[in-house]
Design a protein around this motif. Sequence first.
Motif, PDB file in Angstrom:
ATOM      1  N   ARG A 260       1.002  -1.135  -0.110  1.00 29.01           N
ATOM      2  CA  ARG A 260      -0.090   0.013  -0.061  1.00 29.01           C
ATOM      3  C   ARG A 260       0.719   1.405  -0.053  1.00 29.01           C
ATOM      4  O   ARG A 260       0.558   2.293  -0.697  1.00 29.01           O
ATOM      5  CB  ARG A 260      -0.940   0.056   1.320  1.00 29.01           C
ATOM      6  CG  ARG A 260      -2.050  -1.119   1.116  1.00 29.01           C
ATOM      7  CD  ARG A 260      -3.027  -1.046   0.068  1.00 29.01           C
ATOM      8  NE  ARG A 260      -3.931   0.346   0.288  1.00 29.01           N
ATOM      9  CZ  ARG A 260      -4.041   1.187  -0.482  1.00 29.01           C
ATOM     10  NH1 ARG A 260      -3.759   1.376  -1.562  1.00 29.01           N
ATOM     11  NH2 ARG A 260      -4.810   2.297   0.018  1.00 29.01           N
ATOM     12  N   SER A 261       2.007   1.250   0.775  1.00 29.25           N
ATOM     13  CA  SER A 261       3.045   2.436   0.780  1.00 29.25           C
ATOM     14  C   SER A 261       3.512   2.700  -0.627  1.00 29.25           C
ATOM     15  O   SER A 261       3.844   3.957  -1.080  1.00 29.25           O
ATOM     16  CB  SER A 261       3.967   2.199   1.839  1.00 29.25           C
ATOM     17  OG  SER A 261       3.446   2.002   3.162  1.00 29.25           O
ATOM     18  N   GLU A 262       3.795   1.707  -1.084  1.00 33.29           N
ATOM     19  CA  GLU A 262       4.516   1.638  -2.534  1.00 33.29           C
ATOM     20  C   GLU A 262       3.397   2.112  -3.688  1.00 33.29           C
ATOM     21  O   GLU A 262       3.553   2.241  -4.986  1.00 33.29           O
ATOM     22  CB  GLU A 262       4.973   0.476  -3.237  1.00 33.29           C
ATOM     23  CG  GLU A 262       6.162   0.254  -2.183  1.00 33.29           C
ATOM     24  CD  GLU A 262       7.332   1.359  -2.571  1.00 33.29           C
ATOM     25  OE1 GLU A 262       7.327   1.765  -3.430  1.00 33.29           O
ATOM     26  OE2 GLU A 262       7.956   1.655  -1.436  1.00 33.29           O
ATOM     27  N   GLY A 263       2.016   2.398  -3.403  1.00 35.29           N
ATOM     28  CA  GLY A 263       0.932   2.850  -4.068  1.00 35.29           C
ATOM     29  C   GLY A 263       0.025   1.531  -4.928  1.00 35.29           C
ATOM     30  O   GLY A 263      -0.648   1.900  -5.469  1.00 35.29           O
ATOM     31  N   VAL A 264       0.201   0.376  -4.361  1.00 29.03           N
ATOM     32  CA  VAL A 264      -0.709  -0.526  -4.985  1.00 29.03           C
ATOM     33  C   VAL A 264      -1.896  -0.647  -4.568  1.00 29.03           C
ATOM     34  O   VAL A 264      -2.064  -0.141  -3.270  1.00 29.03           O
ATOM     35  CB  VAL A 264      -0.031  -2.044  -4.582  1.00 29.03           C
ATOM     36  CG1 VAL A 264      -0.785  -3.106  -5.097  1.00 29.03           C
ATOM     37  CG2 VAL A 264       1.538  -2.296  -4.888  1.00 29.03           C
ATOM     38  N   ALA A 265      -2.854  -0.563  -5.584  1.00 25.98           N
ATOM     39  CA  ALA A 265      -4.384  -0.423  -5.055  1.00 25.98           C
ATOM     40  C   ALA A 265      -4.698  -1.488  -4.136  1.00 25.98           C
ATOM     41  O   ALA A 265      -4.510  -2.627  -4.050  1.00 25.98           O
ATOM     42  CB  ALA A 265      -5.096  -0.507  -6.667  1.00 25.98           C
ATOM     43  N   ASP A 285      -2.811  -3.060   6.854  1.00 26.95           N
ATOM     44  CA  ASP A 285      -1.888  -1.931   6.401  1.00 26.95           C
ATOM     45  C   ASP A 285      -1.600  -1.318   7.718  1.00 26.95           C
ATOM     46  O   ASP A 285      -2.338  -0.619   8.128  1.00 26.95           O
ATOM     47  CB  ASP A 285      -2.785  -1.346   5.508  1.00 26.95           C
ATOM     48  CG  ASP A 285      -1.967  -0.073   4.906  1.00 26.95           C
ATOM     49  OD1 ASP A 285      -0.684   0.200   5.499  1.00 26.95           O
ATOM     50  OD2 ASP A 285      -2.476   0.724   4.169  1.00 26.95           O
ATOM     51  N   ARG A 288      -1.704   2.928   7.238  1.00 31.58           N
ATOM     52  CA  ARG A 288      -2.791   3.341   6.638  1.00 31.58           C
ATOM     53  C   ARG A 288      -3.083   4.970   7.329  1.00 31.58           C
ATOM     54  O   ARG A 288      -3.702   5.630   6.642  1.00 31.58           O
ATOM     55  CB  ARG A 288      -3.967   2.530   6.724  1.00 31.58           C
ATOM     56  CG  ARG A 288      -4.528   2.170   8.151  1.00 31.58           C
ATOM     57  CD  ARG A 288      -5.470   1.126   8.193  1.00 31.58           C
ATOM     58  NE  ARG A 288      -5.793   0.525   9.529  1.00 31.58           N
ATOM     59  CZ  ARG A 288      -5.120  -0.315  10.397  1.00 31.58           C
ATOM     60  NH1 ARG A 288      -4.095  -0.562   9.893  1.00 31.58           N
ATOM     61  NH2 ARG A 288      -5.461  -0.224  11.490  1.00 31.58           N
ATOM     62  N   ASP A 292       1.406  11.179   5.700  1.00 28.16           N
ATOM     63  CA  ASP A 292       2.134  11.482   4.181  1.00 28.16           C
ATOM     64  C   ASP A 292       1.439  10.900   3.113  1.00 28.16           C
ATOM     65  O   ASP A 292       1.502  11.154   1.687  1.00 28.16           O
ATOM     66  CB  ASP A 292       3.388  10.567   4.202  1.00 28.16           C
ATOM     67  CG  ASP A 292       4.492  11.442   5.277  1.00 28.16           C
ATOM     68  OD1 ASP A 292       4.276  12.700   5.578  1.00 28.16           O
ATOM     69  OD2 ASP A 292       5.519  10.840   5.704  1.00 28.16           O
ATOM     70  N   ARG A 293       0.431   9.937   3.602  1.00 26.41           N
ATOM     71  CA  ARG A 293      -0.276   9.164   2.474  1.00 26.41           C
ATOM     72  C   ARG A 293      -1.948   9.971   2.229  1.00 26.41           C
ATOM     73  O   ARG A 293      -2.906   9.436   1.654  1.00 26.41           O
ATOM     74  CB  ARG A 293      -0.774   7.930   2.716  1.00 26.41           C
ATOM     75  CG  ARG A 293       0.773   6.890   2.451  1.00 26.41           C
ATOM     76  CD  ARG A 293       0.446   5.581   2.996  1.00 26.41           C
ATOM     77  NE  ARG A 293      -0.654   4.879   2.631  1.00 26.41           N
ATOM     78  CZ  ARG A 293      -0.777   3.547   3.034  1.00 26.41           C
ATOM     79  NH1 ARG A 293       0.086   2.915   3.681  1.00 26.41           N
ATOM     80  NH2 ARG A 293      -2.011   2.973   2.737  1.00 26.41           N
ATOM     81  N   PRO A 295      -4.564  11.869   0.855  1.00 26.21           N
ATOM     82  CA  PRO A 295      -5.037  12.007  -0.296  1.00 26.21           C
ATOM     83  C   PRO A 295      -5.247  13.591  -0.733  1.00 26.21           C
ATOM     84  O   PRO A 295      -5.208  13.943  -1.883  1.00 26.21           O
ATOM     85  CB  PRO A 295      -6.214  11.403  -0.714  1.00 26.21           C
ATOM     86  CG  PRO A 295      -7.003  11.090   0.705  1.00 26.21           C
ATOM     87  CD  PRO A 295      -5.718  10.885   1.493  1.00 26.21           C
ATOM     88  N   MET A 298      -2.348  14.711  -2.791  1.00 24.09           N
ATOM     89  CA  MET A 298      -2.414  14.446  -4.321  1.00 24.09           C
ATOM     90  C   MET A 298      -3.413  15.331  -5.083  1.00 24.09           C
ATOM     91  O   MET A 298      -3.260  15.873  -6.067  1.00 24.09           O
ATOM     92  CB  MET A 298      -2.777  13.043  -4.507  1.00 24.09           C
ATOM     93  CG  MET A 298      -1.840  12.030  -3.814  1.00 24.09           C
ATOM     94  SD  MET A 298      -2.231  10.273  -4.074  1.00 24.09           S
ATOM     95  CE  MET A 298      -2.211  10.180  -5.775  1.00 24.09           C
TER      96      MET A 298
END
Length: 309
Positions: A260-265, A285, A288, A292-293, A295, A298
């Motif tokens: 998940r941290s590497e952006g895998v859906a 996860d 989660r 930093d993650r 959204p 983004m």
Amino acid sequence: MQVVPRQGGELAVGGAAEQVTEAWLANRRLSEHTRAAYRRDVAAWLGWCAERGVEPLRASFLDVNAYARGLEARRLAPATVARKLSGLSSWYDFLVKLRAVDGNPVGGADRPNVSRDHSSTVGLSPDEVDALLRSAAENGPRSNAVMTILADLGLRVGELVGLDFGDLGWERGHRTVRFVGKGGKPRRRALTPGASEALDAYLGVRGDREGPLFMTASGARLDRHAVFRLIRRLAAEAGLPGADKLSPHSLRHAFATTARSEGVALEDVQDAMGHADPRTTRRYDRDRHNLDRDPAYMIAAARARRAGG
């Protein structure tokens, strides 16, 4: 199968009770590990009933509550108590279908509240996983192959030790491994180059190309207990904190967190782990809640790109 209670509706601890349990398990798609755990849970309940003169077929939710409070007094984790009661509830549901009891006493019992957002499994950071794999590589080909596959694929330990040599294959250019997942569902995963290389090194020294994929020195199938001991020993040798509390599931959690941290859906991680519910995957996860993650970053970055373009 017809269940005939003993005098006064009492179900014998052995005999009929054992037959009921085996019939119940035969009607469910479960791994052998889960079957063994359910057998122990039912046996523990029947033993508790026998000690207190409670007839299992006439037990009420008050009896189940007393049993649950006794489990909690032993300082068992709420999730463990809830799991034991869940298995017992399924057993009673089966008895209801057989018309051996009128209702399920566990249904009205007070079960522990278990947050889906919590897991008692000790996790590992990516750096700690790397240190563990270095320790495994130094320990030998089998240790390296076992730990690399657990880390790279996030398999359950039961799935790993249940692998046979014949489960290896190729599909559309991917080297694959097939196995039976939780719930008896056939699954297949792609081996990473690192996992494939580690596996080939192990098979090269093992020689034999049939039977269990991972074997002991005596030729028996490697069991889950040996893998538990192995990961703790390797972690201790790597100097990892809490090594005595780690388990193969720690690598499964690390797999989900890193993916998940590497952006895998989320849905791809869910499929890879064989979870029926995405909420379970989210619980694995560990990162989660990392801001930093969020959204929001983004969205703000996309707005900045539009304004600059």
